[in-house]
Structures are given as structure tokens and as C-alpha cells.
Enzyme design. Structure first.
Site, PDB file in Angstrom:
ATOM      1  N   ASP A 266       3.645  10.119  -1.922  1.00 59.66           N
ATOM      2  CA  ASP A 266       4.904   9.913  -2.659  1.00 59.66           C
ATOM      3  C   ASP A 266       4.909  10.558  -4.036  1.00 59.66           C
ATOM      4  OD1 ASP A 266       4.567   6.936  -1.036  1.00 59.66           O
ATOM      5  OD2 ASP A 266       6.361   8.157  -0.790  1.00 59.66           O
TER       6      ASP A 266
ATOM      7  N   HIS B 286      -3.936   4.221  -2.687  1.00 55.65           N
ATOM      8  CA  HIS B 286      -3.585   4.106  -1.260  1.00 55.65           C
ATOM      9  C   HIS B 286      -4.514   3.090  -0.625  1.00 55.65           C
ATOM     10  CE1 HIS B 286      -2.645   5.184   2.867  1.00 55.65           C
ATOM     11  NE2 HIS B 286      -1.595   5.803   2.377  1.00 55.65           N
TER      12      HIS B 286
HETATM   13  C1  SDX Z   1       2.684   4.773   1.131  1.00 52.02           C
HETATM   14  O1  SDX Z   1      -0.366   2.611   4.331  1.00 52.02           O
HETATM   15  C2  SDX Z   1       0.217   3.757   4.421  1.00 52.02           C
HETATM   16  O2  SDX Z   1      -0.151   4.551   5.231  1.00 52.02           O
HETATM   17  C3  SDX Z   1       1.384   3.990   3.471  1.00 52.02           C
HETATM   18  C4  SDX Z   1       1.849   5.418   3.372  1.00 52.02           C
HETATM   19  C5  SDX Z   1       2.446   5.883   4.678  1.00 52.02           C
HETATM   20  O3  SDX Z   1       2.454   7.105   4.925  1.00 52.02           O
HETATM   21  O4  SDX Z   1       3.001   5.004   5.402  1.00 52.02           O
HETATM   22  O5  SDX Z   1       0.780   6.288   3.027  1.00 52.02           O
HETATM   23  C6  SDX Z   1       2.958   5.577   2.336  1.00 52.02           C
HETATM   24  O6  SDX Z   1       3.140   3.671   1.073  1.00 52.02           O
HETATM   25  C7  SDX Z   1       1.800   5.332   0.027  1.00 52.02           C
HETATM   26  C8  SDX Z   1       1.590   4.324  -1.149  1.00 52.02           C
HETATM   27  C9  SDX Z   1       2.806   4.366  -2.060  1.00 52.02           C
HETATM   28  N1  SDX Z   1       2.736   3.298  -3.078  1.00 52.02           N
HETATM   29  C10 SDX Z   1       2.525   3.568  -4.382  1.00 52.02           C
HETATM   30  O7  SDX Z   1       2.312   4.704  -4.818  1.00 52.02           O
HETATM   31  C11 SDX Z   1       2.585   2.344  -5.300  1.00 52.02           C
HETATM   32  C12 SDX Z   1       1.407   2.383  -6.299  1.00 52.02           C
HETATM   33  N2  SDX Z   1       0.178   2.151  -5.536  1.00 52.02           N
HETATM   34  C13 SDX Z   1      -0.325   0.808  -5.486  1.00 52.02           C
HETATM   35  O8  SDX Z   1       0.566  -0.228  -5.599  1.00 52.02           O
HETATM   36  C14 SDX Z   1      -1.494   0.601  -4.530  1.00 52.02           C
HETATM   37  O9  SDX Z   1      -2.370   1.626  -4.746  1.00 52.02           O
HETATM   38  C15 SDX Z   1      -1.195   0.496  -3.055  1.00 52.02           C
HETATM   39  C16 SDX Z   1      -0.203  -0.562  -2.757  1.00 52.02           C
HETATM   40  C17 SDX Z   1      -0.719   1.800  -2.505  1.00 52.02           C
HETATM   41  C18 SDX Z   1      -2.532   0.157  -2.355  1.00 52.02           C
HETATM   42  O10 SDX Z   1      -2.868  -1.102  -2.804  1.00 52.02           O
HETATM   43  P1  SDX Z   1      -4.197  -1.845  -2.220  1.00 52.02           P
HETATM   44  O11 SDX Z   1      -4.856  -1.077  -1.156  1.00 52.02           O
HETATM   45  O12 SDX Z   1      -3.780  -3.239  -1.896  1.00 52.02           O
HETATM   46  O13 SDX Z   1      -5.164  -1.742  -3.449  1.00 52.02           O
HETATM   47  P2  SDX Z   1      -5.306  -2.856  -4.491  1.00 52.02           P
HETATM   48  O14 SDX Z   1      -3.948  -3.322  -4.931  1.00 52.02           O
HETATM   49  O15 SDX Z   1      -6.270  -3.847  -3.982  1.00 52.02           O
HETATM   50  O16 SDX Z   1      -5.936  -2.041  -5.721  1.00 52.02           O
HETATM   51  C19 SDX Z   1      -7.340  -1.878  -5.861  1.00 52.02           C
HETATM   52  C20 SDX Z   1      -7.562  -1.738  -7.364  1.00 52.02           C
HETATM   53  C21 SDX Z   1      -6.975  -2.888  -8.161  1.00 52.02           C
HETATM   54  O17 SDX Z   1      -7.701  -2.974  -9.389  1.00 52.02           O
HETATM   55  P3  SDX Z   1      -8.954  -4.045  -9.475  1.00 52.02           P
HETATM   56  O18 SDX Z   1      -8.390  -5.401  -9.052  1.00 52.02           O
HETATM   57  O19 SDX Z   1      -9.980  -3.525  -8.502  1.00 52.02           O
HETATM   58  O20 SDX Z   1      -9.374  -3.996 -10.919  1.00 52.02           O
HETATM   59  O21 SDX Z   1      -6.879  -0.562  -7.843  1.00 52.02           O
HETATM   60  C22 SDX Z   1      -5.857  -0.947  -8.746  1.00 52.02           C
HETATM   61  C23 SDX Z   1      -5.577  -2.409  -8.507  1.00 52.02           C
HETATM   62  O22 SDX Z   1      -5.078  -3.023  -9.688  1.00 52.02           O
HETATM   63  N3  SDX Z   1      -4.682  -0.105  -8.431  1.00 52.02           N
HETATM   64  C24 SDX Z   1      -3.907   0.477  -9.341  1.00 52.02           C
HETATM   65  C25 SDX Z   1      -2.984   1.230  -8.602  1.00 52.02           C
HETATM   66  N4  SDX Z   1      -3.214   1.063  -7.299  1.00 52.02           N
HETATM   67  C26 SDX Z   1      -4.254   0.228  -7.185  1.00 52.02           C
HETATM   68  N5  SDX Z   1      -3.905   0.430 -10.681  1.00 52.02           N
HETATM   69  C27 SDX Z   1      -2.954   1.160 -11.309  1.00 52.02           C
HETATM   70  N6  SDX Z   1      -2.019   1.930 -10.678  1.00 52.02           N
HETATM   71  C28 SDX Z   1      -2.008   1.975  -9.325  1.00 52.02           C
HETATM   72  N7  SDX Z   1      -1.103   2.727  -8.689  1.00 52.02           N
END
Ligand code: SDX
Length: 428
Positions: free
Chosen positions: A364, A307
Site C-alpha cells: 500500500d 506486514h
Molecule cells: C495489507 O495480510 C495481508 O496479506 C494484507 C495485505 C494483502 O495483500 O491482503 O498484504 C494488504 O493489508 C498490507 C498492510 C497494510 N496496513 C498498513 O500499512 C497499516 C500499518 N501497518 C500496521 O498497522 C501493521 O504493520 C500491520 C497491521 C500491517 C501488521 O500488524 P501485526 O502483524 O499485527 O504487527 P504488530 O501490530 O504486532 O506489530 C509488531 C510491532 C509492534 O511493536 P512492539 O509491540 O513489538 O513494540 O511493530 C510495531 C507494533 O507497534 N508496528 C508498527 C507498525 N506496524 C507494526 N509501528 C509503527 N508503524 C507501523 N506501521
């Protein structure tokens, strides 16, 4: 005396005002930065940038706190109705009994959608994604109520548009569902409760009596409350920025629906189930899929994990996980997908990659399992998210207007070609 930050730039010192919110969150007010220094800030994805001042929702990602207008969602989810929470989010206070009764009565008077809107469904392909239909249907509503397009309409006309949207979203969502299974549309029955009416329009059939299951109604009530707002998330920010151009509320909400559709945002609840089913079909080797999620060269991410704000448990996931167990137990459903989800959660939460990055199950991760258990098809999951988030989107849009926030227009850092002269076609 408010705090001042100092910025040293090219031998000059600039004073930047510090703003503190009611929960003592601190912000640097850079609204005059470019005029004073010629510099802008750059913050891709706005991870460190506040877009507005808001009194609707407070969340603390580190502490796993989420409150609507100051009330903890744990208390609202357990004790309130979704329309009661809708009123709270829209108007800032919990309604009295009389106010809630009047609000429910008002909503019940606007549950029908214009008959002509039924014809739109004839044009969609059989497998049209429900979110594509919902976004266009909501925007099309502005054409049936052209007065809603006037940015200077009186407050009571605004309130009528708000109540029309709250009243008609469940009807539209049920129509989208009926269209997806090619069943006849059901007209709303206004003597039913708001959620029970949605259930009737969704699962009822003209040929038989329908009795809404209280277990399902209670689970839907809780799920919708937990989705009702989440401050400046991707879709709420979209609604605000579209509304900041004085686009009408229907068009702004339609844009929010489109933003929510993305699998990184609200589309994640559908993506979670599809991911779990893919893992099961692949033989259920969790270590293989966890390795894929950690592999930077593999685009696969663990859907439902991580998140932007919660670097601890998403408090909604904790509540939904328990509700999941309750609903499946009461409905007597043994769902191997839920079993797999729990195993996946356990494996991931013991893996340093996820723990170090604060990647925990989000709202989710479990919601799709409940929606599936109560008979909602996977492609309708994000429609249910939009149904729940509607009050938050409307409240954010109205607050933006009431606060007189300016049209949203970010700056950029240009990285393209420097000036060059046109070369006539014959010389190229
Ligand atoms: C919702 O914002 C809100 O409030 C949204 C929400 C709402 O109520 O409106 O809460 C609803 O959208 C919840 C999120 C649902 N999405 C998912 O479940 C999709 C999977 N999650 C990711 O894509 C990700 O975690 C996000 C998009 C939710 C957050 O992404 P960020 O904040 O941009 O984090 P990031 O991409 O910079 O990740 C930080 C690190 C990275 O690794 P490094 O570069 O540090 O090595 O964490 C890793 C990312 O690769 N990472 C994941 C991951 N999520 C982040 N690695 C594997 N699986 C994941 N799910």
C-alpha cells in the site's frame, strides 16, 4: 511415515500429527486436540494458526516470495494480462490462447449491471465513501440473481455467478467513481479490453471521444495483478468464513470488501496518502512523525509500513515502486508526495525501531501514489484494491467449498463472571 509431535499435559502424552505442505511448511494438526485433551489453543489474530489447506497462493515472508499457482508475481506482473492472471488464480492453470479468448468473450457478455441498481445511487449522501457503496452494491446483486443464493446449484451456475462478478466489478467501480464526481454513468463498450473498458467507464464522457492511455492501462494491469490474491489475509479469511455458512458468493465478497476497508488492511493505501499529505501540511518534519510512530502512547502508525507476514520487503512494493517512477516519468508528473514517500522510506529503513521489527514498505505504500498520478481520487484507492483482489477472494471461496471445509466456528477462553443468581429489579 508422517511426523508426529508429542504433547505432555497433566502427566499424559498426546500425539499430534504433523502436516507438511508442498513448500515443506509444517503444521501441527490440532483438529482432535479438544476431544483428546479438553484443551483448545489461543492465538489472537491467528498469527500462528492455519485456517485451511490451499493451493492458490504461496508466500514466504522471510524471503519476500509471492507466487500465484506457482508462478512468481514478478513474471506475471511483467508479462501477463490481469484477466489471464484471473483465469490462472480461478482455474489453476495459465489459459491457452483459445481458453483466454473464450474467457474474455464470456466476461464481455456480462459487463452491464441491472438498470434498477442505478437508483441506489440516488439514496446515498453526496460524500458517501465508495467502499460503503461497493459493499452494499455487491451484496445487492444477490437479490437480482436469486438463483445464486442456492448453495446446491449446479457447477455451471456457480461459474456464471463468478463470471458475472468478474465482469460487473469494473462497471460498479466506475459507477461509484462517476457518482462521487457527479458525472453521468458510462455504459461499457464491449469491444474494449477489460481494463480499457474500466478506463472508458471511469474517465470517458458521453460528449467526447475517449482513447485509453496505454501507459495508464499498463500501470493498472500491473497494479491489479499485484493485488490479485494474498493467501489468508483478513479479507480473504472473511470471505471464506462467510462462505462457510453457505452464504452466497455476492454476500461473501461483500463481506470481504467490508474487511478490506479497514485502514490496517486495504484501507491503508488511502491512509498512506492522507498521512503523507498531513506530514507535508505539518511542514514535512519526518523525524517528528517517525518519533510519533515509535511512541507507544501515540496511536499514530506509519501507514504503508509493516506486514503480518513480510518481515522483509513486500515483493509487491518493490515492483510498484519501480512502476511508480515509470508512470510519473512517462506522464511527466513531478509529485512532491512521491518525493516525501521516498525520503520517509529512507529515514525509516535506517531507524533501528523499524529494522528490528521487520517493518518495511508494503503493497500500500506506493500504490496510492500511482493511483493518484493516473487520476483516481484517494477515496477510490481501496475500491481499486478490491477490484484487483476479487479473483483471489472468489478462488479462496470456491476452494473452501470444493474442499468441503466445515463452517468456521472458532472457540474461546471465557473470562467473564462465574455463575450467579438473578436479583429481582426491586431488590437492586
Ligand atoms: C495489507 O495480510 C495481508 O496479506 C494484507 C495485505 C494483502 O495483500 O491482503 O498484504 C494488504 O493489508 C498490507 C498492510 C497494510 N496496513 C498498513 O500499512 C497499516 C500499518 N501497518 C500496521 O498497522 C501493521 O504493520 C500491520 C497491521 C500491517 C501488521 O500488524 P501485526 O502483524 O499485527 O504487527 P504488530 O501490530 O504486532 O506489530 C509488531 C510491532 C509492534 O511493536 P512492539 O509491540 O513489538 O513494540 O511493530 C510495531 C507494533 O507497534 N508496528 C508498527 C507498525 N506496524 C507494526 N509501528 C509503527 N508503524 C507501523 N506501521
Amino acid at each position: 511415515m508422517s511426523e508426529i509431535a508429542k504433547l505432555e499435559l497433566e502427566g499424559q502424552t498426546y500425539e499430534i500429527p504433523v502436516i507438511a505442505g508442498t513448500e515443506n511448511e509444517k503444521a501441527l494438526d490440532i483438529s482432535k486436540l479438544r476431544g483428546q485433551t479438553g484443551y483448545i489453543t489461543l492465538d489472537r489474530g491467528f498469527k500462528n494458526t492455519g485456517s485451511c489447506m490451499s493451493a492458490i497462493t504461496f508466500l514466504d515472508g522471510e524471503k519476500g516470495i509471492l507466487r500465484y499457482r506457482g508462478y512468481p508475481i514478478e513474471q506475471l506482473a511483467e508479462q501477463a494480462s490481469f484477466l489471464e492472471v484471473t483465469y490462472l488464480i480461478l482455474y489453476g492453470e495459465l489459459p491457452t490462447k483459445a481458453q483466454l479468448a473464450e474467457f474474455e468473450e464470456d466476461i464481455s457478455q456480462h459487463t452491464l449491471v441491472h438498470e434498477d441498481m442505478k437508483r441506489f445511487f440516488e439514496a446515498y449522501p453526496a460524500k458517501a465513501h465508495p467502499m460503503g457503496i461497493l459493499a452494499s452494491m455487491i451484496c445487492s446483486m444477490s437479490t437480482f440473481y436469486p438463483e445464486s443464493q442456492d448453495p446446491n446449484r449446479p457447477e455451471d451456475a456457480f461459474q456464471l455467478t463468478i463470471k458475472r462478478l468478474i465482469a460487473k466489478l469494473p462497471t460498479l467501480a466506475a459507477m461509484v467513481y462517476k457518482n462521487s464526481v457527479r458525472h453521468p454513468f458510462m455504459y461499457p463498450k464491449n469491444d474494449l479490453g477489460y481494463i480499457e473498458n474500466f478506463m472508458y467507464m471511469t474517465w470517458g464522457m458521453p460528449t467526447e471521444e475517449f482513447e485509453p492511455d496505454p501507459v495508464i492501462a499498463s500501470a493498472l494491469n500491473k497494479l491489479l495483478i499485484l493485488h490479485a490474491d494474498h493467501e489468508q489475509n483478513c479479507s480473504a479469511s472473511t470471505v471464506r468464513i462467510v462462505g462457510s455458512s453457505q452464504a452466497n458468493l455476492y454476500a461473501s465478497i461483500s463481506a470481504g470488501v467490508s474487511a478490506l476497508w479497514g485502514p490496517l488492511h486495504g484501507g491503508a493505501n488511502q491512509a498512506v496518502i492522507e498521512m503523507l499529505e498531513a506530514i507535508r501540511e505539518d511542514g514535512g518534519d519526518l523525524d517528528k512523525w517517525i518519533a510519533k510512530a515509535k511512541d507507544k502512547n501515540d496511536p499514530f502508525r506509519l501507514m504503508g509500513f509493516g506486514h503480518r507476514v513480510y518481515k522483509n520487503f513486500d515483493p509487491r512494493a518493490t515492483i510498484i515502486k519501480k512502476a511508480c517512477d515509470d508512470v510519473l516519468d512517462k506522464l511527466g508528473i513531478d509529485d512532491p508526495t512521491l518525493d516525501l514517500a521516498k525520503k520517509l522510506e529512507e529515514v525509516a529503513l535506517n531507524d533501528p525501531y523499524f529494522v528490528e521489527r521487520g517493518l518495511y514498505p508494503n503493497v500500500d505504500f506506493y500504490s496510492g501514489i500511482i493511483y493518484r498520478a493516473i487520476g483516481i481520487p484517494t477515496e477510490m484507492f481501496t475500491v481499486m484494491f478490491a477490484f484487483g483482489r476479487l479473483p483471489g477472494w472468489i478462488a479462496q471461496w470456491k476452494e473452501m467449498l470444493d474442499n468441503g471445509d466445515p463452517i468456521g466456528r472458532p472457540r474461546q477462553v471465557y473470562t467473564g463472571e462465574n455463575e450467579r443468581q438473578y436479583v429481582p429489579l426491586e431488590n437492586r
